[in-house]
Scaffold this motif. Sequence first.
Motif, PDB file in Angstrom:
ATOM      1  N   GLN A  77       4.768  -2.271  -1.399  1.00 51.42           N
ATOM      2  CA  GLN A  77       3.657  -3.070  -0.875  1.00 51.42           C
ATOM      3  C   GLN A  77       3.825  -3.378   0.612  1.00 51.42           C
ATOM      4  OE1 GLN A  77       4.244  -6.336  -3.611  1.00 51.42           O
ATOM      5  NE2 GLN A  77       2.498  -5.725  -4.878  1.00 51.42           N
ATOM      6  N   ASP A  78       4.906  -2.896   1.207  1.00 48.90           N
ATOM      7  CA  ASP A  78       5.193  -3.146   2.624  1.00 48.90           C
ATOM      8  C   ASP A  78       5.137  -4.643   2.948  1.00 48.90           C
ATOM      9  OD1 ASP A  78       5.194  -0.366   2.779  1.00 48.90           O
ATOM     10  OD2 ASP A  78       3.177  -0.254   3.604  1.00 48.90           O
ATOM     11  N   PRO A  79       5.959  -5.446   2.273  1.00 46.18           N
ATOM     12  CA  PRO A  79       5.872  -6.906   2.456  1.00 46.18           C
ATOM     13  C   PRO A  79       6.173  -7.345   3.877  1.00 46.18           C
ATOM     14  CG  PRO A  79       7.862  -6.306   1.241  1.00 46.18           C
ATOM     15  CD  PRO A  79       7.031  -5.065   1.334  1.00 46.18           C
ATOM     16  N   VAL A  80       5.473  -8.389   4.313  1.00 43.69           N
ATOM     17  CA  VAL A  80       5.667  -8.998   5.629  1.00 43.69           C
ATOM     18  C   VAL A  80       5.685 -10.504   5.432  1.00 43.69           C
ATOM     19  CG1 VAL A  80       4.709  -9.361   7.928  1.00 43.69           C
ATOM     20  CG2 VAL A  80       4.506  -7.117   6.847  1.00 43.69           C
ATOM     21  N   PRO A  81       6.697 -11.201   5.941  1.00 40.68           N
ATOM     22  CA  PRO A  81       6.735 -12.659   5.782  1.00 40.68           C
ATOM     23  C   PRO A  81       5.666 -13.349   6.621  1.00 40.68           C
ATOM     24  CG  PRO A  81       8.502 -11.934   7.221  1.00 40.68           C
ATOM     25  CD  PRO A  81       7.857 -10.687   6.684  1.00 40.68           C
ATOM     26  N   GLN A  82       5.330 -14.554   6.236  1.00 45.27           N
ATOM     27  CA  GLN A  82       4.366 -15.340   6.992  1.00 45.27           C
ATOM     28  C   GLN A  82       4.945 -15.675   8.361  1.00 45.27           C
ATOM     29  OE1 GLN A  82       1.163 -16.248   6.065  1.00 45.27           O
ATOM     30  NE2 GLN A  82       0.975 -16.957   8.176  1.00 45.27           N
ATOM     31  N   GLY A  83       4.146 -15.542   9.397  1.00 42.76           N
ATOM     32  CA  GLY A  83       4.609 -15.827  10.747  1.00 42.76           C
ATOM     33  C   GLY A  83       4.297 -17.241  11.186  1.00 42.76           C
ATOM     34  N   ASN A  84       4.877 -17.628  12.288  1.00 47.27           N
ATOM     35  CA  ASN A  84       4.702 -18.959  12.852  1.00 47.27           C
ATOM     36  C   ASN A  84       3.375 -19.042  13.614  1.00 47.27           C
ATOM     37  OD1 ASN A  84       5.143 -21.543  13.866  1.00 47.27           O
ATOM     38  ND2 ASN A  84       6.415 -20.809  15.570  1.00 47.27           N
ATOM     39  N   THR A  85       2.693 -20.168  13.471  1.00 50.37           N
ATOM     40  CA  THR A  85       1.453 -20.401  14.232  1.00 50.37           C
ATOM     41  C   THR A  85       1.570 -21.628  15.133  1.00 50.37           C
ATOM     42  OG1 THR A  85       0.513 -21.709  12.413  1.00 50.37           O
ATOM     43  CG2 THR A  85       0.022 -19.352  12.431  1.00 50.37           C
ATOM     44  N   GLY A  86       2.753 -22.223  15.164  1.00 48.61           N
ATOM     45  CA  GLY A  86       2.905 -23.498  15.871  1.00 48.61           C
ATOM     46  C   GLY A  86       3.407 -23.394  17.296  1.00 48.61           C
ATOM     47  N   ARG A 101       6.000  -0.648 -14.619  1.00 46.68           N
ATOM     48  CA  ARG A 101       6.084  -0.792 -13.168  1.00 46.68           C
ATOM     49  C   ARG A 101       5.419   0.398 -12.464  1.00 46.68           C
ATOM     50  NH1 ARG A 101      10.040  -4.739 -11.762  1.00 46.68           N
ATOM     51  NH2 ARG A 101      10.468  -3.776  -9.748  1.00 46.68           N
ATOM     52  N   ALA A 102       5.650   1.589 -13.011  1.00 46.23           N
ATOM     53  CA  ALA A 102       5.039   2.773 -12.408  1.00 46.23           C
ATOM     54  C   ALA A 102       3.526   2.750 -12.571  1.00 46.23           C
ATOM     55  CB  ALA A 102       5.626   4.037 -13.044  1.00 46.23           C
ATOM     56  N   TRP A 103       3.037   2.304 -13.717  1.00 45.56           N
ATOM     57  CA  TRP A 103       1.592   2.208 -13.938  1.00 45.56           C
ATOM     58  C   TRP A 103       0.966   1.209 -12.966  1.00 45.56           C
ATOM     59  CZ3 TRP A 103      -2.284   4.695 -16.169  1.00 45.56           C
ATOM     60  CH2 TRP A 103      -3.494   4.025 -16.354  1.00 45.56           C
ATOM     61  N   PHE A 104       1.636   0.073 -12.779  1.00 49.18           N
ATOM     62  CA  PHE A 104       1.124  -0.918 -11.835  1.00 49.18           C
ATOM     63  C   PHE A 104       1.075  -0.330 -10.433  1.00 49.18           C
ATOM     64  CE2 PHE A 104       1.441  -4.438  -8.862  1.00 49.18           C
ATOM     65  CZ  PHE A 104       0.450  -5.282  -9.327  1.00 49.18           C
ATOM     66  N   LYS A 105       2.110   0.389 -10.053  1.00 47.97           N
ATOM     67  CA  LYS A 105       2.142   1.028  -8.739  1.00 47.97           C
ATOM     68  C   LYS A 105       1.027   2.055  -8.605  1.00 47.97           C
ATOM     69  CE  LYS A 105       5.279   3.774  -5.811  1.00 47.97           C
ATOM     70  NZ  LYS A 105       6.646   4.370  -5.727  1.00 47.97           N
ATOM     71  N   LEU A 106       0.859   2.871  -9.630  1.00 48.65           N
ATOM     72  CA  LEU A 106      -0.188   3.897  -9.611  1.00 48.65           C
ATOM     73  C   LEU A 106      -1.558   3.281  -9.402  1.00 48.65           C
ATOM     74  CD1 LEU A 106      -1.055   6.926 -10.262  1.00 48.65           C
ATOM     75  CD2 LEU A 106      -1.348   6.126 -12.616  1.00 48.65           C
ATOM     76  N   THR A 107      -1.832   2.188 -10.074  1.00 45.31           N
ATOM     77  CA  THR A 107      -3.170   1.588 -10.057  1.00 45.31           C
ATOM     78  C   THR A 107      -3.377   0.582  -8.927  1.00 45.31           C
ATOM     79  OG1 THR A 107      -2.408   0.011 -11.744  1.00 45.31           O
ATOM     80  CG2 THR A 107      -3.620   1.951 -12.505  1.00 45.31           C
ATOM     81  N   HIS A 108      -2.314   0.272  -8.179  1.00 42.38           N
ATOM     82  CA  HIS A 108      -2.440  -0.708  -7.098  1.00 42.38           C
ATOM     83  C   HIS A 108      -1.945  -0.183  -5.756  1.00 42.38           C
ATOM     84  CE1 HIS A 108      -2.734  -3.231 -10.683  1.00 42.38           C
ATOM     85  NE2 HIS A 108      -3.257  -4.168  -9.934  1.00 42.38           N
ATOM     86  N   ARG A 109      -1.456   1.061  -5.725  1.00 40.84           N
ATOM     87  CA  ARG A 109      -0.819   1.590  -4.514  1.00 40.84           C
ATOM     88  C   ARG A 109      -1.748   1.571  -3.314  1.00 40.84           C
ATOM     89  NH1 ARG A 109       1.724   2.082  -0.866  1.00 40.84           N
ATOM     90  NH2 ARG A 109       3.427   3.477  -0.303  1.00 40.84           N
ATOM     91  N   ASP A 110      -3.021   1.786  -3.530  1.00 41.86           N
ATOM     92  CA  ASP A 110      -3.946   1.884  -2.397  1.00 41.86           C
ATOM     93  C   ASP A 110      -4.664   0.572  -2.105  1.00 41.86           C
ATOM     94  OD1 ASP A 110      -5.349   2.039  -4.769  1.00 41.86           O
ATOM     95  OD2 ASP A 110      -6.882   3.374  -3.980  1.00 41.86           O
ATOM     96  N   MET A 111      -4.212  -0.534  -2.714  1.00 40.46           N
ATOM     97  CA  MET A 111      -4.830  -1.826  -2.428  1.00 40.46           C
ATOM     98  C   MET A 111      -4.241  -2.492  -1.199  1.00 40.46           C
ATOM     99  SD  MET A 111      -5.682  -3.882  -5.928  1.00 40.46           S
ATOM    100  CE  MET A 111      -6.521  -5.170  -4.992  1.00 40.46           C
ATOM    101  N   GLY A 112      -3.061  -2.032  -0.775  1.00 39.88           N
ATOM    102  CA  GLY A 112      -2.419  -2.649   0.362  1.00 39.88           C
ATOM    103  C   GLY A 112      -1.481  -3.768  -0.052  1.00 39.88           C
ATOM    104  N   PRO A 113      -1.186  -4.695   0.851  1.00 39.47           N
ATOM    105  CA  PRO A 113      -0.192  -5.739   0.580  1.00 39.47           C
ATOM    106  C   PRO A 113      -0.642  -6.721  -0.502  1.00 39.47           C
ATOM    107  CG  PRO A 113      -1.319  -6.161   2.642  1.00 39.47           C
ATOM    108  CD  PRO A 113      -1.754  -4.804   2.203  1.00 39.47           C
ATOM    109  N   LYS A 114       0.336  -7.450  -1.017  1.00 37.15           N
ATOM    110  CA  LYS A 114       0.075  -8.373  -2.126  1.00 37.15           C
ATOM    111  C   LYS A 114      -0.888  -9.489  -1.736  1.00 37.15           C
ATOM    112  CE  LYS A 114       3.174 -11.310  -3.642  1.00 37.15           C
ATOM    113  NZ  LYS A 114       4.432 -11.864  -4.201  1.00 37.15           N
TER     114      LYS A 114
END
Length: 726
Positions: free
Chosen positions: A437-446, A408-421
């Motif tokens: 990854q600073d997750p944000v849920p999908q918002g409404n467009t309707g 998990r730490a290796w994945f974080k190290l190698t992906h930390r600067d990629m931004g959100p998933k």
Amino acid sequence: MNDKQKSSTGKCPVMHGGATEAATTNMEWWPKALNLDILHQHDNKTNPMAADFNYREAVKSLDIAALNKDMHALMTDSQDWWPADWGHYGGLMIRLSWHAAGTYRIADGRGGAATGNQRFTPINSWPDNVNLDKARRLLWPIKKKYGNKLSWADLITYAGTIAYESMGLKTQGFAFGREDIWHPEKDTYWGAEKEWLAPSGSEGSRYSGERDLENPLASVMMGLIYVNPEGVDGNPDPLKTAQDIRVTFERMAMNDEETVALTAGGHTVGKCHGNGDASVLGKEPAAGEIEEQGLGWNNKSKRGIGRDTVSSGIEGAWTTNPTQWDNGYFSMLLNYDWELKKSPAGAWQWEPINIKEEHKPVDVEDASIRHNPIMTDADMAMKMDPAYRKISERFHNDQQYFSEVFARAWFKLTHRDMGPKTRYIGSDAPQEDFIWQDPVPQGNTGYDIESVKARIATSGLSVSELVCTAWDSARTFRNSDKRGGANGARIRLAPQKDWQGNEPSRLSKVLAILENIAAESGASVADVIVLAGNVGIEQAAKIGGVEVTVPFSSGRGDATTEMTDCDSFDVLEPLHDAYRNWLKHDYSVSAEELMLDRTQLMGLTANEMTVLIGGMRMLDTNYGGTKHGVFTEREGVLSNDYFINLTDMNYTWQPVANNLYEIRDRSSNEVKWTATRVDLIFGSNSILRAYSEVYAQDDNKEKFVHDFVAAWTKVMNADRFDLDLI
């Protein structure tokens, strides 16, 4: 000899000091001048790809299964020109990936593996990266084969993950999507030292006080990725080294457990190289002769490969089985006593006392020969620091737990600067949401956008309140690591709601109204905040005689407290904002230099910075309502008055206090306005004045508004990665 002969034989026909060789730069001639180069990084002219090439689209057609197979084969396909230790390149490739990702630092999000920057100076020639040029050349056949579908940034990072998998670790997977840059990020601040590996206390030292490391730096010396493996300033003392490690890894976004896991996991495989005389090594790649073809540290007087390789100067492996993922690191570290010795290259290293012969790793070329394992001062810190020791013992007693934490730490190290998933590409990317990854849920467009805008327009909120709230929500974005921004509306959550720069009292008032509109309309608060800013701009432009519709894309989501790592957001707090003419404190760096740094992190150009500053002043958005730089009689109107009056020679500009100036009428000496350094720089700097003059022209009043709207929209959408995913 006649004049013609003198011209052809005695004088070089090339103009020296221009494009052909290093010369005295403008900054050397005028060191107090404002250097705008940081805003011009990665100009399209440096990019060899076609204008319509999109790597994030191209990589989707990459045959990941075939690449995976080829990468596994490469690990054990030892090449004579640079042979693999024990026939396996795993250790070298892990170091390659680790040293690319390990330049990341949380303070400004710069560094990391997401751009392939390790190919360029200064990083490719740092002492800590000695012989990693060989690793990249070993990968070249893979890059050549997969071409435009595989960036160097992805390949360099992928190499370490495949290396671990080939040696038995179950990794967390891998995400593609890192886009290459084509020019060094030479304006990134890596420290003020004047020499490589300069100890603390030397000229330009990054330390002050007891041992306070300068922000935003993370490494302890110029040219190192992490800490000095021989000890603080090269003096072995594991407890002092532990202090350096803790600060360095915290600034890489790692806690103590992740730090121990990464240190141990990185040293479970591979070895250090110092079996020779380091003085015979050639120059680093950036200083090498043309015939070296970009390779550095070449050893022309001795064999210099295999068992005779010199890199760090420390010599030996950490574990009995350096090509296997196992618990050998902790067994070796905790079950033996260690003593200080010098390597053949003269570096300090720790070696075990009375080690069993069968526990010694074999020679990289001859399995009948065994050598002592080694530990660096950083490794000994894992044993001697009380907190690190406790974690090490747990890992030692639970190999599965260690493997899981490390993965998990290796994945974080190698992906930390990629931004959100949402930016991850490929079937190997994990589905789990990580809080970093600073997750944000999908918002409404309707929902009905025009209805929401109408509600905002009649809410009683001023143009200034609308624009300031939207700006404060979006200005946290950092293109360096894709963090921050308006998506998620974290401005309504701790810690952002309490940041001084967000004017909590004003913010609370505005949010109460906008949150009610969001609840009744079905829109996210994040969308309503951005729409509010747009409404304010449209109103201000209309009063000035320009009808404009600010572009808007719905779909932002609202993050929750549970989705927010408050501590990690502390580093995003603005301490200055030239766009709102605010400094939290006086700093050793000038206000205009701080402006450039923030502007570059937001991904804006010099022209976009200029038009935004001028527009924000006219919209009366200064922090605390100050009038510095508000060069107009029509406050709240989106006009080009800022530039008209800034360039008007009927005024004089006089300093009256630190970072404060008066603009006076030449004939009456009447004070018309006040200004700060970030206002007057747009008239004093020749490049910025050129932009200012464009917007001051009589025929560019509408251009100013449209350019402002375009730059504003860029800021509001900077973190909308869903808009550019194909």
